[in-house]
Design an enzyme around this catalytic site. Sequence first.
Site, short mmCIF file in Angstrom:
data_model
loop_
_atom_site.label_atom_id
_atom_site.label_comp_id
_atom_site.label_asym_id
_atom_site.label_seq_id
_atom_site.Cartn_x
_atom_site.Cartn_y
_atom_site.Cartn_z
N GLU A 3 -1.73 89.94 44.44
CA GLU A 3 -2.74 88.95 44.82
C GLU A 3 -4.12 89.60 44.84
OE1 GLU A 3 -1.83 86.91 48.48
OE2 GLU A 3 -3.53 85.54 48.26
N ASN A 37 0.77 76.97 46.16
CA ASN A 37 1.34 78.00 47.03
C ASN A 37 1.13 77.61 48.48
OD1 ASN A 37 2.07 80.95 47.81
ND2 ASN A 37 0.09 80.62 48.78
N GLU A 38 2.16 77.71 49.28
CA GLU A 38 2.05 77.44 50.72
C GLU A 38 1.19 76.21 51.00
OE1 GLU A 38 1.31 80.94 53.17
OE2 GLU A 38 3.20 81.79 52.54
N GLU A 72 7.80 85.28 48.17
CA GLU A 72 7.10 86.18 49.11
C GLU A 72 8.11 86.61 50.15
OE1 GLU A 72 3.21 85.13 50.58
OE2 GLU A 72 2.73 84.07 48.71
O1 AHR Z 1 1.09 87.86 51.05
C1 AHR Z 1 0.05 87.53 51.91
C2 AHR Z 1 -0.06 86.05 52.15
O2 AHR Z 1 1.06 85.61 52.83
C3 AHR Z 1 -0.11 85.17 50.94
O3 AHR Z 1 -1.38 85.05 50.41
C4 AHR Z 1 0.34 83.85 51.48
O4 AHR Z 1 0.95 83.06 50.49
C5 AHR Z 1 1.25 84.22 52.61
O5 AHR Z 1 0.93 83.54 53.78
#
Ligand code: AHR
Length: 496
Positions: A26, A173-174, A296
């Site tokens: 990331e 994502n999330e 993740e």
């Molecule tokens: O990996 C760190 C963060 O954790 C990511 O950006 C997010 O998707 C998760 O909350």
Amino acid sequence: MANRVTINADLAAGTINRNIYGHFSEHLGRCIYEGIWVGEDSPIPNTNGIRNDVVAALKNIKIPVLRWPGGCFADEYHWKDGIGPREARKRMINTHWGGVVENNHFGTHEFLMLCEMLECEPYISGNVGSGTVQEMSEWVEYMTFDGVSPMAELRQENGREKPWKVKYFGVGNENWGCGGNMRPEYYADLYRRYQTYVRNYGENKIHKIACGPNNDDYRWMDVVMREAHWMMDSISLHYYTVPGEWTAKGAATGFTEDEWYSTVKKALWMDELITRHSTIMDRYDPNKRIGLIVDEWGTWFDVEPGTNPGFLYQQNTIRDALVAGVTLNIFHDHCDRVQMANIAQVINVLQSVILTEGEKMVLTPTYHVFDMYKVHQDATLLTTSIDSAEYAHKDQKIPQVSVSASKDSEGRIHVSLCNLDNQSGADVEIDLRGLTGLNLTVSGTELTASIKDAHNTFEQPDAVAPTAYQAFSVNGTTISAKLSPMSVTVLELIAE
Ligand code: AHR
């Protein structure tokens, strides 16, 4: 008490998808910038701006797939900011992670070049939270369209004639959190809409990944599956191992016995999470067409003192190695559903396999587990059972030993064993059944340490490193092994 393991060498339980050994990168802290990208003018040896040492180390563990650009960053990322001449790209603040300047020097071309160097599959996370349908659709067109179109022409103007092959594409994502704070009903509708315009061009077939739940949010899984299962190829799950509370997670080194125990115990929770989420998925997808992608996972501790809290930089000890070992064993057990997993994050962030400081690079204990376990990639999972001793602490109990076994394409059997107890060794009796030959040759590798927060530093890069394992004897088709306290061991068995 001896731990009794039975391995049925002639009973296949599925195939361990190599993508379970995937990674995540990331725009966060020093993962992309410094960790991967140093730029063409850097004194650090690089190829087109990408560190040579990091590429070689990741190729050695056969990295199969790499996720990018986030994480939370993905739902703030506008891909057109990261193409064209680098000097002209937008500079902005990475508001989510550390408030530092993001110069967009690492963008689509650089990421896909990295994947080509690593010979791994790219996994791109698209922006649902703050991006448009058109933006997502055009990104896929830019990367994969081979013909006459505005995006294909733009790509060619930027120096890439032929499209790339991009298989894995995440639609958000999330989105229950940093990706827009949505309800599952709302996200499911958006998923259906956005994915409509994520198109297959020519031979390129996109594997669409819906945003799945956090931890044990079973309602999210149920609603998104119910509303959109026929429009997805996979759905994600995020789960981090945090020894303490979210506000006081615990340190990566110098931790207490309680923290060791809660870390390994919480890592084991992954098994229940996958089991229960899979049960929900089974209701809508009984034939298991849809993959569960744990994109993740890993340990999340308090940041190293004196570092930017938004950079999530943490050391990595033998405790992390145990978390990696048991988690990978759990993923193997669920290989009928878990098609991919991506440890967070590959370099300098959370449970990394590599740490860098300027030109220096160090391989973490977690790296060594991925190296030792790479023999399981694409192998056949063998039906295995264990009657494990208990690892008790205060009023709690967990199994002391975790095991997984697979057979590779050349018939070699690999057995990975984790002893979670940091004080007691473990005697293990392995009973092998269904072997094709009775003349057994056994060898092994062990990763262990003498203190529970042993780790590698730039001064002592090999403090925790694999060594040849010899604490076993073979009697016919039974192996008696003595596992060291806090150890990860991989045995190789050849039966002729
Ligand atoms: O990996 C760190 C963060 O954790 C990511 O950006 C997010 O998707 C998760 O909350």
